[in-house]
Scaffold this active site. Sequence first.
Site, PDB file in Angstrom:
ATOM      1  N   ASP A  93       0.787  -1.241   0.000  1.00 23.75           N
ATOM      2  CA  ASP A  93       0.000   0.000   0.000  1.00 23.75           C
ATOM      3  C   ASP A  93       0.819   1.292   0.000  1.00 23.75           C
ATOM      4  O   ASP A  93       0.493   2.236   0.733  1.00 23.75           O
ATOM      5  CB  ASP A  93      -0.950   0.012   1.198  1.00 23.75           C
ATOM      6  N   CYS A 125      -1.945  -2.207   7.420  1.00 25.76           N
ATOM      7  CA  CYS A 125      -1.853  -3.146   6.296  1.00 25.76           C
ATOM      8  C   CYS A 125      -0.587  -3.987   6.330  1.00 25.76           C
ATOM      9  O   CYS A 125      -0.610  -5.150   5.922  1.00 25.76           O
ATOM     10  CB  CYS A 125      -2.040  -2.401   4.986  1.00 25.76           C
ATOM     11  N   LYS A 169      -7.047  -4.634  -3.363  1.00 25.39           N
ATOM     12  CA  LYS A 169      -7.843  -5.206  -2.269  1.00 25.39           C
ATOM     13  C   LYS A 169      -8.853  -4.210  -1.734  1.00 25.39           C
ATOM     14  O   LYS A 169      -8.733  -3.009  -1.999  1.00 25.39           O
ATOM     15  CB  LYS A 169      -6.924  -5.692  -1.144  1.00 25.39           C
TER      16      LYS A 169
END
Length: 194
Positions: free
Chosen positions: A15, A140, A101
Amino acid sequence: MTVNVGAGDALLVVDTQRDFLPGGSLAVPDGDAVVPVLNRYIALAHRKGRPVFASRCWHPKKHCSFKAQGGPWPDHCVAGTPGAEFAPGLELPREATIISKATSEEADAYSAFSGTDLARDLRDRGVKRLLVGGLATDYCVLNSVRDALKEGFSVLLLTDAIRAVNVKPGDGERARREMEQAGAVPVEFGDVSR
Ligand code: VGL
């Protein structure tokens, strides 16, 4: 400690997107500092012929994690918007595998394994150990590392290529401790043989 990167290894960049950098809508303090460090790991993986995976939050406009829908976060990483782009200067190889995602309104996914084909993809490519860096340590990265270990992969946590949101002071440190207790091995670029 010296770690040899080679057969069985892959790099997972978590991310590392504009909205998580300073100036972004969900800015991780000092988040942009991971970019040049990640680039060194990317170059190393590339040189060793090892695969690179990059996860990204890729949310619909009315994602359940956004405040307007009762979630904890400001709008961020809406699919196709500039905030969802990978960080400027992040040198992902052309053949990197992109893992999108949390792409449906009703489900959130901090982990790159959640609702994606990542585990199968890694197994198909003979990956046994993941080098994990990116944003954010306490969300994350933490959840991706937890799942990687549960899925049976070894994890090298790239401690010089992660930064925490720290909604509560110490969240990043706690996340690091949890990952290490679960079996992730902390390394820095200097530990990794070139
Ligand atoms: C993240 C908060 C909300 C992350 C994603 O990438 O760590 N953090 N959504």
